[in-house]
Structures are given as structure tokens and as C-alpha cells.
Design a protein around this motif. Structure first.
Motif, short mmCIF file in Angstrom:
data_model
loop_
_atom_site.label_atom_id
_atom_site.label_comp_id
_atom_site.label_asym_id
_atom_site.label_seq_id
_atom_site.Cartn_x
_atom_site.Cartn_y
_atom_site.Cartn_z
N THR A 112 0.88 -1.24 -0.08
CA THR A 112 -0.19 -0.10 -0.03
C THR A 112 0.92 1.39 -0.14
O THR A 112 0.33 2.33 -0.16
N GLN A 113 2.33 1.11 0.25
CA GLN A 113 3.15 2.32 0.29
C GLN A 113 3.76 2.62 -0.89
O GLN A 113 4.19 3.62 -1.17
N LEU A 114 3.91 1.66 -2.00
CA LEU A 114 4.38 1.77 -3.13
C LEU A 114 3.71 1.19 -4.31
O LEU A 114 3.50 -0.12 -4.37
N ALA A 115 3.17 2.07 -5.06
CA ALA A 115 2.35 1.60 -6.37
C ALA A 115 3.28 0.93 -7.36
O ALA A 115 4.30 1.49 -7.63
N GLY A 116 2.76 -0.17 -7.79
CA GLY A 116 3.43 -0.81 -8.81
C GLY A 116 4.60 -1.73 -8.70
O GLY A 116 5.31 -1.97 -9.32
N ALA A 117 4.81 -1.88 -7.26
CA ALA A 117 5.78 -2.86 -6.77
C ALA A 117 5.46 -4.34 -7.21
O ALA A 117 4.48 -4.81 -7.13
N GLU A 118 6.48 -4.96 -7.53
CA GLU A 118 6.58 -6.49 -7.92
C GLU A 118 6.76 -7.31 -6.46
O GLU A 118 7.40 -6.67 -5.54
N THR A 119 6.52 -8.46 -6.52
CA THR A 119 6.50 -9.39 -5.42
C THR A 119 7.35 -10.50 -5.80
O THR A 119 6.92 -11.20 -6.82
N LYS A 120 8.27 -11.22 -5.06
CA LYS A 120 8.91 -12.23 -5.33
C LYS A 120 9.26 -12.93 -3.94
O LYS A 120 9.23 -12.21 -3.01
N ASN A 121 9.54 -14.28 -4.01
CA ASN A 121 9.69 -15.09 -2.99
C ASN A 121 11.14 -15.77 -2.99
O ASN A 121 11.63 -15.89 -4.24
N ASP A 122 11.99 -16.00 -2.08
CA ASP A 122 13.27 -16.57 -1.72
C ASP A 122 13.11 -17.51 -0.72
O ASP A 122 12.19 -17.91 -0.14
N ALA A 123 14.36 -18.10 -0.60
CA ALA A 123 14.26 -19.50 0.40
C ALA A 123 14.70 -18.79 1.81
O ALA A 123 14.95 -19.53 2.74
N ARG A 124 14.38 -17.59 2.17
CA ARG A 124 14.63 -17.12 3.64
C ARG A 124 13.70 -17.63 4.53
O ARG A 124 12.28 -17.97 4.22
N SER A 125 13.84 -17.54 5.84
CA SER A 125 13.18 -18.27 6.67
C SER A 125 12.47 -16.94 7.68
O SER A 125 11.35 -17.30 8.43
N GLY A 126 13.14 -16.13 7.61
CA GLY A 126 12.69 -15.03 8.39
C GLY A 126 11.44 -14.05 8.17
O GLY A 126 10.78 -14.43 6.97
N ASN A 127 10.96 -13.40 8.91
CA ASN A 127 9.70 -12.54 8.61
C ASN A 127 9.96 -11.09 7.84
O ASN A 127 9.00 -10.38 7.81
N ASP A 128 11.24 -10.83 7.81
CA ASP A 128 11.55 -9.62 7.25
C ASP A 128 11.29 -9.40 5.72
O ASP A 128 11.26 -10.38 5.28
N ILE A 129 11.07 -8.36 5.03
CA ILE A 129 11.11 -7.96 3.72
C ILE A 129 11.89 -6.98 3.15
O ILE A 129 12.26 -5.99 3.86
N ASP A 130 12.59 -7.31 1.99
CA ASP A 130 13.30 -6.51 1.37
C ASP A 130 12.74 -5.50 0.40
O ASP A 130 11.84 -6.17 -0.34
N LEU A 131 12.74 -4.26 0.48
CA LEU A 131 12.26 -3.46 -0.42
C LEU A 131 13.56 -2.97 -1.32
O LEU A 131 14.18 -2.09 -0.94
#
Length: 221
Positions: free
Chosen positions: A168-187
Motif C-alpha cells: 500500500t506504500q509503493l504503487a506498482g511494486a512487484e513481489t518475489k519469494n526467496d528461500a529465507r525463513s525470517g519475517n523481514d521483507i526487502d524493499l
């Protein structure tokens, strides 16, 4: 007998002076004409009656009649408790549980040539309630290779909730998943980035995202 009298016409058919015999049409022709007209009318009535019978037995409008009756019955139902009569009560679907911005840790990385963009964005997200983790340049796999405004990168579990909130903070952002197990998100900020969504618009988006969603509309009377 006068010279103008045809042979065989004597007596009262004798032509004398200005009087001529009057020839009358036979009455039988009138009766035939009336009889033919009556037969045509009768055939027309028989044909119309046959069409009506076919329509009745075929039941062409039965389905429409049943639907109309059902709709009328639904509209005549008594209102639910707490509902004003004549007011349509629309059921709502329960919304999914979303994390709060304070529960999401965001790592902000700059994949553009613009200096200081990661820190500026991180500071603004912190003002909006998000937790800030690492801030710096993007990894080589993404550095100057992101055409979109940004990429949200996280564990598969982040797809259901955290991605929605941060999105909701960034319009048009793409989403991808990786193999991490933590709850943090990279922007990862890309070349298409101009600015974050305005704070008031982001709040409205979050409110709409967390609110209950209406199901199919109820019929109106």
C-alpha cells in the motif's frame, strides 16, 4: 307492339315511350358472398384458438413466471432483527487478519543511481510505523537491473499479509519469494520509483484492505 320491342318480349316488357325494363341481380350471389365471408372469419378464430392452446401446453413463460414469483416472495420476507423494513441488508465476508506496520521489518535497498534514496525511503516508512532493518545499496543481482518502481522480496509466508500491507506504500511494486525463513521483507527500489504513495492515500488503502468485503449483492425490491 312497337318496332323497338325485341321479339319475344311482350306484355309488361313492351317498351313504349321512356319506360325500360329494370334488371335486378339475383339474390343468390349475395348469400354466397356472405357465406364466404363468414367462413373466413370462422377459420381465423379457429387458428387463433389453436395458437393459444399450443402456447398454454408448451409452457413457454412458466420459467419467467416462477422467477417473478420467487423474487416477489424474497422481497416480502420479514426484515432481520435490527434491520429497517425496506432496507437491503448486504452480507459481508470476514476479512483476513493482517499484520500491523509495526510488526513488519523492512530492509530498504537502492538499485538506482540516485544517491541517498534508500535512506530517505526508510526514514519515511519509519514515520508510517514500519520497523526498519538494513539500509543500503541493492545486491549485485538487482543493482541497476530493476525497471519497476520496486520489488518486495521475502519468504513465501510474506505473500499472505505482509506483502499486502507494505504494497500500500509503493504503487506498482512487484513481489518475489526467496528461500529465507525470517519475517523481514526487502524493499528493493527500482528505476521506476518516483516516490512513496502519499500518507493519506496509503492510510485509506490500508483501511480498505483490513475492512470486511461485501459478498454478492442482495436483490432489491
Amino acid at each position: 307492339m312497337s318496332m323497338l320491342t325485341p321479339p319475344g318480349m311482350g306484355g309488361k316488357y313492351r317498351i313504349t315511350g321512356n319506360r325500360y325494363p329494370r334488371m335486378r341481380r339475383p339474390r343468390g350471389r349475395r348469400r354466397l358472398a356472405f357465406a364466404a365471408m363468414g367462413a373466413a372469419v370462422a377459420l381465423g378464430l379457429v387458428g387463433w384458438g389453436t395458437i393459444q392452446l399450443i402456447d398454454v401446453f408448451s409452457g413457454g413463460d412458466d420459467e419467467k413466471t416462477v422467477r417473478a414469483a420467487r423474487g416477489t416472495a424474497d422481497c416480502k420476507r420479514e426484515p432481520a432483527k435490527g434491520q429497517v423494513k425496506g432496507q437491503v441488508k448486504v452480507p459481508h465476508k470476514a476479512s483476513k487478519t493482517l499484520p500491523k506496520p509495526a510488526d513488519i521489518t523492512v530492509n530498504v535497498y537502492n538499485a538506482t543511481p540516485r544517491t541517498g534514496l534508500a535512506k530517505e525511503t526508510a526514514d519515511e516508512l519509519k514515520k508510517r510505523g514500519f520497523k526498519i532493518g538494513k539500509v543500503g545499496n541493492a545486491p549485485s543481482a538487482y543493482d541497476k537491473k530493476v525497471k519497476a518502481p520496486g520489488i518486495l522480496l521475502g519468504a513465501p509466508a510474506a505473500t499472505n499479509g505482509p506483502f499486502d500491507v507494505l504494497g500500500t506504500q509503493l504503487a506498482g511494486a512487484e513481489t518475489k519469494n526467496d528461500a529465507r525463513s525470517g519475517n523481514d521483507i526487502d524493499l528493493i527500489i527500482g528505476n521506476g520509483f518516483k516516490d512513496l504513495v502519499k500518507k493519506k492515500d496509503a492510510i485509506k488503502a490500508l483501511t480498505a484492505l483490513a475492512g470486511p468485503k461485501p459478498s454478492s449483492p442482495a436483490p432489491t425490491c
